[in-house]
Design a protein around this motif. Structure first.
Motif, PDB file in Angstrom:
ATOM      1  N   ARG A   1      43.415  66.559  12.556  1.00 54.68           N
ATOM      2  CA  ARG A   1      42.660  67.685  13.126  1.00 54.68           C
ATOM      3  C   ARG A   1      43.548  68.612  13.959  1.00 54.68           C
ATOM      4  O   ARG A   1      43.152  69.733  14.276  1.00 54.68           O
ATOM      5  N   LYS A   2      44.739  68.176  14.297  1.00 49.50           N
ATOM      6  CA  LYS A   2      45.704  69.054  14.969  1.00 49.50           C
ATOM      7  C   LYS A   2      46.506  69.866  13.955  1.00 49.50           C
ATOM      8  O   LYS A   2      46.998  70.940  14.254  1.00 49.50           O
ATOM      9  N   ILE A   3      46.620  69.330  12.751  1.00 48.83           N
ATOM     10  CA  ILE A   3      47.419  69.972  11.708  1.00 48.83           C
ATOM     11  C   ILE A   3      46.610  70.998  10.917  1.00 48.83           C
ATOM     12  O   ILE A   3      47.075  72.106  10.642  1.00 48.83           O
ATOM     13  N   LEU A   4      45.381  70.651  10.560  1.00 43.38           N
ATOM     14  CA  LEU A   4      44.572  71.501   9.680  1.00 43.38           C
ATOM     15  C   LEU A   4      44.333  72.914  10.206  1.00 43.38           C
ATOM     16  O   LEU A   4      44.341  73.867   9.406  1.00 43.38           O
ATOM     17  N   PRO A   5      44.145  73.126  11.513  1.00 39.20           N
ATOM     18  CA  PRO A   5      43.951  74.512  11.977  1.00 39.20           C
ATOM     19  C   PRO A   5      45.117  75.440  11.655  1.00 39.20           C
ATOM     20  O   PRO A   5      44.921  76.637  11.444  1.00 39.20           O
ATOM     21  N   HIS A   6      46.334  74.902  11.583  1.00 41.18           N
ATOM     22  CA  HIS A   6      47.484  75.729  11.209  1.00 41.18           C
ATOM     23  C   HIS A   6      47.375  76.205   9.764  1.00 41.18           C
ATOM     24  O   HIS A   6      47.740  77.327   9.440  1.00 41.18           O
ATOM     25  N   LEU A   7      46.840  75.340   8.917  1.00 36.74           N
ATOM     26  CA  LEU A   7      46.658  75.699   7.505  1.00 36.74           C
ATOM     27  C   LEU A   7      45.521  76.694   7.335  1.00 36.74           C
ATOM     28  O   LEU A   7      45.567  77.554   6.466  1.00 36.74           O
ATOM     29  N   VAL A   8      44.512  76.579   8.193  1.00 38.12           N
ATOM     30  CA  VAL A   8      43.407  77.548   8.179  1.00 38.12           C
ATOM     31  C   VAL A   8      43.927  78.915   8.614  1.00 38.12           C
ATOM     32  O   VAL A   8      43.664  79.930   7.956  1.00 38.12           O
ATOM     33  N   LYS A   9      44.675  78.931   9.713  1.00 36.37           N
ATOM     34  CA  LYS A   9      45.200  80.197  10.243  1.00 36.37           C
ATOM     35  C   LYS A   9      46.114  80.894   9.231  1.00 36.37           C
ATOM     36  O   LYS A   9      46.147  82.116   9.154  1.00 36.37           O
ATOM     37  N   ALA A  10      46.818  80.105   8.429  1.00 37.74           N
ATOM     38  CA  ALA A  10      47.711  80.669   7.410  1.00 37.74           C
ATOM     39  C   ALA A  10      46.966  81.007   6.122  1.00 37.74           C
ATOM     40  O   ALA A  10      47.582  81.400   5.132  1.00 37.74           O
ATOM     41  N   ASN A  11      45.640  80.855   6.118  1.00 37.96           N
ATOM     42  CA  ASN A  11      44.798  81.133   4.950  1.00 37.96           C
ATOM     43  C   ASN A  11      45.138  80.275   3.733  1.00 37.96           C
ATOM     44  O   ASN A  11      44.991  80.718   2.592  1.00 37.96           O
ATOM     45  N   LEU A  12      45.584  79.062   3.989  1.00 38.77           N
ATOM     46  CA  LEU A  12      45.851  78.130   2.896  1.00 38.77           C
ATOM     47  C   LEU A  12      44.621  77.287   2.600  1.00 38.77           C
ATOM     48  O   LEU A  12      44.424  76.848   1.472  1.00 38.77           O
ATOM     49  N   ILE A  13      43.801  77.052   3.639  1.00 41.07           N
ATOM     50  CA  ILE A  13      42.543  76.339   3.479  1.00 41.07           C
ATOM     51  C   ILE A  13      41.453  77.076   4.235  1.00 41.07           C
ATOM     52  O   ILE A  13      41.735  77.895   5.114  1.00 41.07           O
TER      53      ILE A  13
END
Length: 139
Positions: free
Chosen positions: A45-57
């Motif tokens: 849950r600390k990692i996934l927000p970075h992927l959201v912010k980068a529009n990958l997920i």
């Protein structure tokens, strides 16, 4: 959101989470991704927000929430993941020394150039691979 980190562990977990999500067509809770990867859901849950912010997920919050790829796995390069996760270049610690007069200025310049080249090699290599390249062959 937590700051980005220069951690191969976090980068590796981000790549693996994307592979898990690429294998699903519906929203997937972070706990389910963490369970499949054998890691702690708090870390994920600390990692996934970075992927959201980068529009990958994409993320849907709430009780019925979860994560879903934002684009085709063939269009998500490992360089995209690297830039989403890193705060500092991978080669940052390359020139960390205590001696300040150990080398001539031309040697220092050469070492700085090598450090920058190393970062370029990493990024160029990561641009050549996508999440789709890492998916298991299902045929």
């Amino acid at each position: 959101m937590v700051n980005k980190v220069s951690s191969l562990k976090w980068f590796g977990l981000a790549v693996q989470a994307l592979i898990v999500l690429a294998d699903r067509e519906e929203l997937c809770p972070s706990g389910a991704v963490a369970e499949q990867l054998g890691t702690h859901s708090n870390l994920l849950r600390k990692i996934l927000p970075h992927l959201v912010k980068a529009n990958l997920i994409k993320a849907k919050e709430g009780r019925d929430g979860g994560y879903l790829l934002a684009k085709d796995p063939a269009h998500i390069t490992l360089a995209d993941v690297y830039f989403a996760m890193r705060s500092e270049p991978f080669s940052k610690g390359f020139l960390d020394t205590n001696a300040t007069d150990c080398f001539t200025s031309s040697t220092q310049d050469a070492l700085c150039s090598l450090k920058n080249e190393m970062e370029g090699w990493i990024v160029e290599g990561l641009k050549k691979k996508t999440i789709a390249n890492l998916l298991a062959d299902k045929s």
